[in-house]
Design a protein around this motif. Sequence first.
Motif, PDB file in Angstrom:
ATOM      1  N   TYR A  73       0.835  -1.202   0.000  1.00 20.39           N
ATOM      2  CA  TYR A  73       0.000   0.000   0.000  1.00 20.39           C
ATOM      3  C   TYR A  73       0.873   1.257   0.000  1.00 20.39           C
ATOM      4  N   VAL A 105      -9.196   4.269  -3.893  1.00 23.18           N
ATOM      5  CA  VAL A 105      -9.236   2.865  -4.272  1.00 23.18           C
ATOM      6  C   VAL A 105      -8.360   1.995  -3.366  1.00 23.18           C
ATOM      7  N   VAL A 109      -9.065  -1.671  -1.388  1.00 24.04           N
ATOM      8  CA  VAL A 109      -8.415  -2.902  -1.848  1.00 24.04           C
ATOM      9  C   VAL A 109      -7.671  -3.559  -0.686  1.00 24.04           C
TER      10      VAL A 109
END
Length: 139
Positions: A73, A105, A109
Amino acid sequence: MSRMLAGAIGDGAFKVALGAAFAIGSTWLGDLFGVPAWLVVIAGAALLIGGGIEVVYVRRRPMATCLRLMIGYDIGWVVASAVALVVAWQGGTAGGEIGVAYLTVAPLVLAALLVRAAATDVRPPATDVRPSARDTSTV
């Protein structure tokens, strides 16, 4: 609580705080990033949801899995920010959209991967590997 677990919880708490800041300062941040305020509000909501799920699910997964997901991330955040800055420096108008879109987003996720990993983690119950010994204290 280990330092790594505290760091992982802190990472999720940071996302929650950042999401709240985005939701509260959507008009100002929208002007700063050159994006509509509604997009900043959506990014804030995604950060709140993703960070909250991260705080809850970080204890349900092995720390190595959580650490890999958080590193992925953060690497994505660095790459998206670098691309957004290059676009902005080149005079493009999509730099803000790139950065805010990633922040919309990516937390969702990450949260979905944590939830999916926790749901598919099937571990057998812990069993004692030593054979039970006969109690000889009451003979």
